[in-house]
Design an enzyme around this catalytic site. Sequence first.
Site, PDB file in Angstrom:
ATOM      1  N   ASP A 179       0.847  -1.197   0.000  1.00  0.00           N
ATOM      2  CA  ASP A 179       0.000   0.000   0.000  1.00  0.00           C
ATOM      3  C   ASP A 179       0.888   1.255   0.000  1.00  0.00           C
ATOM      4  O   ASP A 179       1.848   1.337   0.775  1.00  0.00           O
ATOM      5  CB  ASP A 179      -0.866  -0.052   1.277  1.00  0.00           C
ATOM      6  CG  ASP A 179      -2.009   0.931   1.257  1.00  0.00           C
ATOM      7  OD1 ASP A 179      -2.476   1.293   0.158  1.00  0.00           O
ATOM      8  OD2 ASP A 179      -2.457   1.318   2.357  1.00  0.00           O
ATOM      9  N   HIS A 180       0.550   2.206  -0.855  1.00  0.00           N
ATOM     10  CA  HIS A 180       1.254   3.499  -0.916  1.00  0.00           C
ATOM     11  C   HIS A 180       2.769   3.364  -1.010  1.00  0.00           C
ATOM     12  O   HIS A 180       3.504   3.959  -0.218  1.00  0.00           O
ATOM     13  CB  HIS A 180       0.909   4.377   0.295  1.00  0.00           C
ATOM     14  CG  HIS A 180      -0.503   4.851   0.285  1.00  0.00           C
ATOM     15  ND1 HIS A 180      -0.959   5.848  -0.545  1.00  0.00           N
ATOM     16  CD2 HIS A 180      -1.573   4.437   1.002  1.00  0.00           C
ATOM     17  CE1 HIS A 180      -2.249   6.029  -0.343  1.00  0.00           C
ATOM     18  NE2 HIS A 180      -2.654   5.181   0.584  1.00  0.00           N
ATOM     19  N   GLU A 202      -2.598   6.083  -7.975  1.00  0.00           N
ATOM     20  CA  GLU A 202      -3.529   7.110  -7.472  1.00  0.00           C
ATOM     21  C   GLU A 202      -3.421   8.352  -8.328  1.00  0.00           C
ATOM     22  O   GLU A 202      -2.326   8.824  -8.614  1.00  0.00           O
ATOM     23  CB  GLU A 202      -3.181   7.432  -6.009  1.00  0.00           C
ATOM     24  CG  GLU A 202      -4.068   8.514  -5.380  1.00  0.00           C
ATOM     25  CD  GLU A 202      -3.885   8.597  -3.852  1.00  0.00           C
ATOM     26  OE1 GLU A 202      -3.637   7.556  -3.206  1.00  0.00           O
ATOM     27  OE2 GLU A 202      -3.987   9.718  -3.311  1.00  0.00           O
ATOM     28  N   HIS A 243      -7.274   9.921   4.728  1.00  0.00           N
ATOM     29  CA  HIS A 243      -6.695   8.843   5.542  1.00  0.00           C
ATOM     30  C   HIS A 243      -6.754   9.262   7.008  1.00  0.00           C
ATOM     31  O   HIS A 243      -6.510  10.423   7.326  1.00  0.00           O
ATOM     32  CB  HIS A 243      -5.218   8.626   5.183  1.00  0.00           C
ATOM     33  CG  HIS A 243      -5.015   8.052   3.821  1.00  0.00           C
ATOM     34  ND1 HIS A 243      -4.464   8.756   2.789  1.00  0.00           N
ATOM     35  CD2 HIS A 243      -5.274   6.820   3.335  1.00  0.00           C
ATOM     36  CE1 HIS A 243      -4.381   7.981   1.716  1.00  0.00           C
ATOM     37  NE2 HIS A 243      -4.875   6.802   2.018  1.00  0.00           N
ATOM     38  N   HIS A 278      -9.749   5.082  -0.848  1.00  0.00           N
ATOM     39  CA  HIS A 278      -8.864   5.086   0.329  1.00  0.00           C
ATOM     40  C   HIS A 278      -9.563   5.819   1.461  1.00  0.00           C
ATOM     41  O   HIS A 278     -10.513   6.566   1.230  1.00  0.00           O
ATOM     42  CB  HIS A 278      -7.541   5.793  -0.018  1.00  0.00           C
ATOM     43  CG  HIS A 278      -6.609   4.928  -0.807  1.00  0.00           C
ATOM     44  ND1 HIS A 278      -5.422   4.466  -0.298  1.00  0.00           N
ATOM     45  CD2 HIS A 278      -6.711   4.417  -2.050  1.00  0.00           C
ATOM     46  CE1 HIS A 278      -4.816   3.717  -1.208  1.00  0.00           C
ATOM     47  NE2 HIS A 278      -5.584   3.671  -2.288  1.00  0.00           N
ATOM     48  N   GLY A 279      -9.061   5.624   2.686  1.00  0.00           N
ATOM     49  CA  GLY A 279      -9.621   6.364   3.822  1.00  0.00           C
ATOM     50  C   GLY A 279     -11.010   5.900   4.195  1.00  0.00           C
ATOM     51  O   GLY A 279     -11.905   6.707   4.447  1.00  0.00           O
TER      52      GLY A 279
END
Length: 290
Positions: free
Chosen positions: A82-83, A134, A182, A210-211
């Site tokens: 992730d990220h 993203e 987030h 996301h978030g």
Amino acid sequence: MPLITLQEALSQAVGERYAVGSFNVTNHDFVEAVMAAAEERNVPVIISVAEVHLRYLNLEHFIPYVKQRISHSPVPAVLHLDHGTKKETLVQALHYGFSSLMFDGSMLSLEENTRQTREIVEMAHMAGVSVEAELGHVSGGEGNFEGGSRADTSLYTDPSQAEAFVRDTGVDALAVAIGTVHGPYLDEPDLDLARLEAIRERTAVPLVLHGGSGLSDRDFREAIARGINKVNFYTDSALKAVEAVQERLRQSSALTYPDLAGAARSEIRANTLRQIELFGTKPLPGPGEE
Ligand code: 13P
């Protein structure tokens, strides 16, 4: 079951309008809790390890255990980075056998995000690994629970840029900025659903929210009905686990650490199960069943 790619996990989700949960794991208890929840519903799940969480775990030791846990499970699971912002982390994730990578170039210019994402897609696809990217930027620091954040409308995803970005990069899934943040929210979340619909109309790949923590059941239902196929979720479980530990300590002081870890684990499991049910996740069809 063997690991599956993100593309495989989401293969039915776009057409059938449901989402698969992507749950960040920061230790053994998270992995056990999330896998147990997915097994209870017999649905696929995405086990997500965030680059910012590498301060909590050592990939070299942790990932073989996660892969072993997944291979002994009756449900299919994705092992997702992730990220990932640094090339070094993405290469490391490929080395350790992740089946999916998120490259986060969301703070780069459109041109640079497109160029670097395409490069990562080429590298990952050669290894049979999926890529999420993203476009636009979802605010808030992942893993930062202090204060809270508010969405920055100037960084929301532009639908026509999304169309070109997906075409030019070859990504398997696209994370969109439509009003989530987030970590904790400073204001009530206010999702831009019209924007999400416009992005959905212009792109065929699964869309990622996301978030997830802090959204209402209604927010989730509406976002999924309009095209979200993967929901990222972490903060709420991480905070609720602390409350569960505090509650357990209030009930009794004659406890050992494993009792407290157990209280945290069962809370994360119950919370994950609730999200999985809300996302409408379905089992994947077996061979020849499509
Ligand atoms: P939350 O921690 O806000 O649920 O977000 C998780 C996430 O988006 C991970 O990428």
